[in-house]
Design a protein around this motif. Sequence first.
Motif, short mmCIF file in Angstrom:
data_model
loop_
_atom_site.label_atom_id
_atom_site.label_comp_id
_atom_site.label_asym_id
_atom_site.label_seq_id
_atom_site.Cartn_x
_atom_site.Cartn_y
_atom_site.Cartn_z
N CYS A 88 0.85 -1.20 0.00
CA CYS A 88 0.00 0.00 0.00
C CYS A 88 0.88 1.25 0.00
O CYS A 88 1.89 1.29 0.70
N ASN A 101 -0.56 4.40 0.48
CA ASN A 101 -1.39 5.52 0.92
C ASN A 101 -0.95 6.20 2.20
O ASN A 101 -1.22 7.38 2.40
N PHE A 102 -0.32 5.47 3.06
CA PHE A 102 0.16 6.05 4.32
C PHE A 102 -0.90 6.88 5.04
O PHE A 102 -0.68 8.04 5.36
N CYS A 103 -2.05 6.28 5.28
CA CYS A 103 -3.00 6.90 6.18
C CYS A 103 -2.25 7.04 7.51
O CYS A 103 -1.53 6.12 7.90
N TYR A 128 -2.65 6.80 10.61
CA TYR A 128 -2.80 5.89 11.76
C TYR A 128 -2.32 4.48 11.44
O TYR A 128 -2.22 3.64 12.33
N CYS A 129 -2.03 4.20 10.16
CA CYS A 129 -1.99 2.81 9.70
C CYS A 129 -0.57 2.27 9.51
O CYS A 129 0.29 2.91 8.91
N VAL A 147 0.04 -0.68 7.96
CA VAL A 147 0.12 -1.61 6.82
C VAL A 147 1.19 -1.24 5.78
O VAL A 147 1.97 -2.10 5.36
N PRO A 148 1.32 0.03 5.36
CA PRO A 148 2.35 0.34 4.37
C PRO A 148 3.77 0.01 4.85
O PRO A 148 4.64 -0.29 4.04
N GLN A 187 -5.04 -3.92 -0.81
CA GLN A 187 -5.34 -2.89 0.21
C GLN A 187 -6.09 -1.73 -0.41
O GLN A 187 -6.78 -0.99 0.27
N HIS A 244 -10.59 2.20 -1.83
CA HIS A 244 -10.33 3.49 -1.18
C HIS A 244 -11.19 4.54 -1.87
O HIS A 244 -11.13 4.68 -3.09
N GLN A 295 -13.75 5.71 7.65
CA GLN A 295 -12.83 5.96 8.79
C GLN A 295 -13.32 7.06 9.73
O GLN A 295 -13.31 6.88 10.93
N ARG A 310 -6.49 10.89 4.51
CA ARG A 310 -7.36 10.06 3.66
C ARG A 310 -7.61 10.69 2.29
O ARG A 310 -8.08 10.04 1.37
FE1 SF4 Z 1 -3.29 1.67 3.13
FE2 SF4 Z 1 -5.72 1.07 3.98
FE3 SF4 Z 1 -3.80 1.42 5.74
FE4 SF4 Z 1 -4.75 3.48 4.44
S1 SF4 Z 1 -5.91 2.18 5.88
S2 SF4 Z 1 -2.59 3.03 4.73
S3 SF4 Z 1 -5.22 2.59 2.44
S4 SF4 Z 1 -3.91 -0.17 4.19
#
Ligand code: SF4
Length: 481
Positions: free
Chosen positions: A200, A202-204, A206-207, A209-210, A244, A281, A308, A320
């Motif tokens: 991913c 996007n680097f939201c 809070y997240c 995952v990236p 993602q 997204h 979100q 976002r």
């Molecule tokens: Fe990526 Fe989803 Fe996390 Fe945003 S919420 S950084 S889109 S995985």
Amino acid sequence: MYNEIDFDKIDIDSKPPLEEPARQYYFIERCRERVKDFEQKNGRLPKACVTTFGCQMNARDSEKLRGILKQIGYEEASEGEADFVIYNTCTVRENANTRVYGRLGQQKPRKKKHPHMMIGLCGCMMQEPEVIEKLRKSYRFVDLIFGTHNIYKFAELLFDRFEAGEQIIDIWEGTDKIVEQLPNKRKYAFKSGVNIMFGCNNFCSYCIVPYVRGRERSRKPEAVLEEIKRLTKDGVTEVMLLGQNVNSYGKTLDTPMTFAELLQKIEKIEELKRIRFMTSHPKDLSDELIEVMKSSKKICRHLHLPVQSGSTRILEKMNRRYTKEEYLALVERLRSAVPDISLTTDIIVGFPGETEEDFKETLDVVRKVRYDSAFTFIYSRRTGTPAAAMEEQIPEEVVKDRFDRLLKEVQTIAGEVCAVHEGTVQEVLVEEISGQDDACVTGRLSNNLLVHFPGNASMIGSYVKVNLKECKGFYYIGELV
Ligand code: SF4
Ligand code: SAH
Ligand code: F3S
């Protein structure tokens, strides 16, 4: 293709090949010898259990691990019986990590009693350096630790563990590689997840995952189509395309392609009846995609569209890249193109700096959109993400109170929305014997809702018409027509 490989023809006396996936086939074969030794010694095959802690992508990875284990010769078993226990971890929220440490604590005495036992850890949590540090120090009894980028090397790492006789840790910081055609064992005969992209960008704020899944990489459309065609030949009629952020599919390919274009190609696969995808997204959901959904006969009438937060101020802090108004306008466009579409979402409560006013904006979106269901999460501070360093972290009691109010709202609306279909006849895919009643089966509607109705195992995997007699809040009781 892997299912046409004759593993007996692999020359294990030669050196391992350097190219993939041939290298992994070689190590599968080498591991198979170890399994045969075990069988000779113990008079039975060794048993393995893969437990998934995370999202659908994590679950899909677990299927790949199970496929490799099966090819090596392991039998599947429950966690309490397994000689080899593997936890495929998640780290999106702190409680996912806590659960893994809890389970490891349970396995430790078991392993003491049965020293031949092996424990493996993989998945997103392993991509965090602090976790590896902790495991290295205090969890020496874990045999094999690897991450998200080198999961395709499972057989090779397992073989290394057999050879070394001690803890193996192999974590990569990233990869641009996608290894295709490894074994795979799916849960359902008639439906399957299919990765279309990994990572991913996007680097939201809070997240995590990236950081743990790395940069966005799309699979080539030919590879995706070939996999789906092969699955349909094997009885699959429903696919769930996984990524993602599926709406940005194809941007990084040598020959770029949009997600909508990919969907149109998939739609042409004749034996396929249903197409689902997640996650979308909102910022990347194109009008082209809405058009394709509108005209498609196979794309299911369901969209998971994480909002979100309903507050534009918070959405901005979350990075976002859409406003409350833009989100609501998108929902309008979707609903006017596909009126019967069911919408679900993810919502985070208690993001740093969230005021009562911001929270009310979230409630307002929930009331306006009227989701079929919503996953509600309490904000969890993830080390290394921008939000973790933000001031104004919200006190626990305030968050809990907002969470309870949100949940109540979401559930009340979901019950009302679900009831709309009461009395209609819908096509469902029969998935399994109902967990509540042996004389009933559970089927899934195009809009993702479930219905329980009298039936038997022979119906599993078939499409039938069901009258939705009574809505029970989140599911229906029905009868065959
Ligand atoms: Fe990526 Fe989803 Fe996390 Fe945003 S919420 S950084 S889109 S995985
Ligand atoms: N890629 C998907 C979501 C992946 S994570 C998307 O963008 O929608 C699944 C959900 O976990 C997210 O939608 C979000 O609601 C939630 N989540 C992610 N990080 C979180 C955190 N730090 N605290 C609480 N919930 C979080
Ligand atoms: Fe969890 Fe990793 Fe999925 S952190 S939500 S398993 S991508």
